[in-house]
Design a protein around this motif. Sequence first.
Motif, short mmCIF file in Angstrom:
data_model
loop_
_atom_site.label_atom_id
_atom_site.label_comp_id
_atom_site.label_asym_id
_atom_site.label_seq_id
_atom_site.Cartn_x
_atom_site.Cartn_y
_atom_site.Cartn_z
N UNK A 134 48.75 35.56 34.80
CA UNK A 134 48.34 35.88 36.17
C UNK A 134 47.05 36.70 36.21
N UNK A 135 46.74 37.42 35.15
CA UNK A 135 45.44 38.11 35.14
C UNK A 135 44.29 37.12 35.03
N UNK A 136 44.47 36.02 34.28
CA UNK A 136 43.48 34.95 34.27
C UNK A 136 43.24 34.42 35.69
N UNK A 137 44.33 34.13 36.40
CA UNK A 137 44.20 33.54 37.73
C UNK A 137 43.61 34.52 38.73
N UNK A 138 44.10 35.75 38.72
CA UNK A 138 43.56 36.75 39.65
C UNK A 138 42.07 36.98 39.41
N UNK A 139 41.68 37.07 38.13
CA UNK A 139 40.26 37.30 37.81
C UNK A 139 39.40 36.14 38.31
N UNK A 140 39.89 34.92 38.13
CA UNK A 140 39.15 33.75 38.64
C UNK A 140 39.00 33.83 40.16
N UNK A 141 40.10 34.11 40.86
CA UNK A 141 40.05 34.17 42.32
C UNK A 141 39.11 35.27 42.79
N UNK A 142 39.12 36.40 42.11
CA UNK A 142 38.25 37.52 42.49
C UNK A 142 36.78 37.17 42.25
N UNK A 143 36.49 36.50 41.14
CA UNK A 143 35.11 36.08 40.88
C UNK A 143 34.64 35.09 41.94
N UNK A 144 35.51 34.18 42.34
CA UNK A 144 35.15 33.22 43.38
C UNK A 144 34.83 33.92 44.70
N UNK A 145 35.43 35.10 44.91
CA UNK A 145 35.22 35.85 46.16
C UNK A 145 34.19 36.96 45.99
N UNK A 146 33.45 36.93 44.86
CA UNK A 146 32.41 37.91 44.57
C UNK A 146 32.96 39.33 44.50
N UNK A 147 34.16 39.49 43.97
CA UNK A 147 34.76 40.80 43.72
C UNK A 147 34.66 41.09 42.23
N UNK A 148 33.41 41.24 41.76
CA UNK A 148 33.16 41.32 40.33
C UNK A 148 33.84 42.48 39.64
N UNK A 149 33.83 43.67 40.24
CA UNK A 149 34.41 44.83 39.58
C UNK A 149 35.89 44.63 39.30
N UNK A 150 36.64 44.18 40.29
CA UNK A 150 38.08 44.03 40.12
C UNK A 150 38.41 42.89 39.16
N UNK A 151 37.60 41.83 39.19
CA UNK A 151 37.79 40.74 38.23
C UNK A 151 37.58 41.22 36.80
N UNK A 152 36.49 41.94 36.57
CA UNK A 152 36.20 42.44 35.23
C UNK A 152 37.26 43.45 34.79
#
Length: 398
Positions: free
Chosen positions: A162-180
């Motif tokens: 789920x961290x893979x999926x959440x990070x992908x979704x956050x990157x798609x939404x330009x939420x770089x800090x939380x994705x990283x």
Amino acid sequence: MEQGMLNTRPGTENSVWRRIGAFFMNPRNLYILGLLLVVALSVSEVTRGKHKNFMIFAESTKLFWQQLSPYGANWPPAGFPIRLDYFLYGPLFNILFAPFAYLPAWLGPIAWNVFNFTLWFAAIFTLPGKFTREEKCKSFLFTFLILACTQLSFQYNVAVGYMFLFAYSLLERDKGFWAVLLIMISGFTKIYGIFQLAMLLFYPRFWRNIGYAALIGIAFLLAPAINRPFAELPDYYGQWIGALTEHPGTRTWMNVFYLRPLGLLPYRMYIQIGVLANWRYWRLPFFRIACLAILMGYVILFSNSSEGHTYVIMLIGYQMWYWTMRRGGVIRPADRIAYWATFVIVVVMPVDVLCPPKVMQLFYGWQLNLWLLLALWLRMCWTAFIRIPEPMKRVEAA
């Protein structure tokens, strides 16, 4: 009379199937049913003392907070009534796991499974809007049995997925800090997630995100100092790396290096480097989804130590690729056959209440599960790196 009965029966049957389909295409229903099953399985295992993976996590965490290393001579913990397997996760894991480790012994493992199930569910159903509700429901259902098996063992694979999926979704939404942040948490606990940093190449503000990775990485490296002197940190990390280095040789693992008759194990490192070299193709303008699916398959198929339940990570990535390709109208009959063969062989067969163990052992003795998963991964690579289907070139992935 008979004619009237014949006319109404087909409609009634269709209505029943429509209602069943509608029930399972409702996320709320899926969450409630899944949660009830996860709680029931967790309680069953805890009452029989079968939650060994949770015991490993909890005891290693308690050692950490006692300023003892959970690697090497200190493991397994002295005086523990049963033998525990290796603890291989990074020091950050023991900091984050503390809330579960110090719950009452009967409650901690149940809370751990409920927490992970809930986040797995949320990660699927918060995927970007390009995935329909029906596709998300079907992806959840496709992976649920293998998810239940990994939760039956109280494993960490669910969290990595789920961290893979959440990070992908956050990157798609330009939420770089939380994705990283999520990528680095995964990498500093079970290493798999760190490979997702390569996805930063596809998104705006690359150097900003790399800066986040550097700052978060330093913070996580120093995090164990919360409970031990800075001077001890190099040795502590050295013990962790030593445990990781020794672990691959302790048993036979379920990855491509053990595929017969290929005999790839002696060449493991060279193959890993060769696959990594293909990342230069990720600069091409094709689906980020395909890249993520390939990455999620790579970290399992080509890891040093994969087990059957670990493939829940690969399968949820595969679902994303499959539905994206199907939406583009480029799924072939062979893809559909492979889809259902994967469900039967990889997802259903390991569940002994659904498949006789002797049947599963026959298929797995021939390593058909591994050959099938490798074929899926190569097919995804073909559609991304070798010959992108024409419709995929015309569809915007963002």
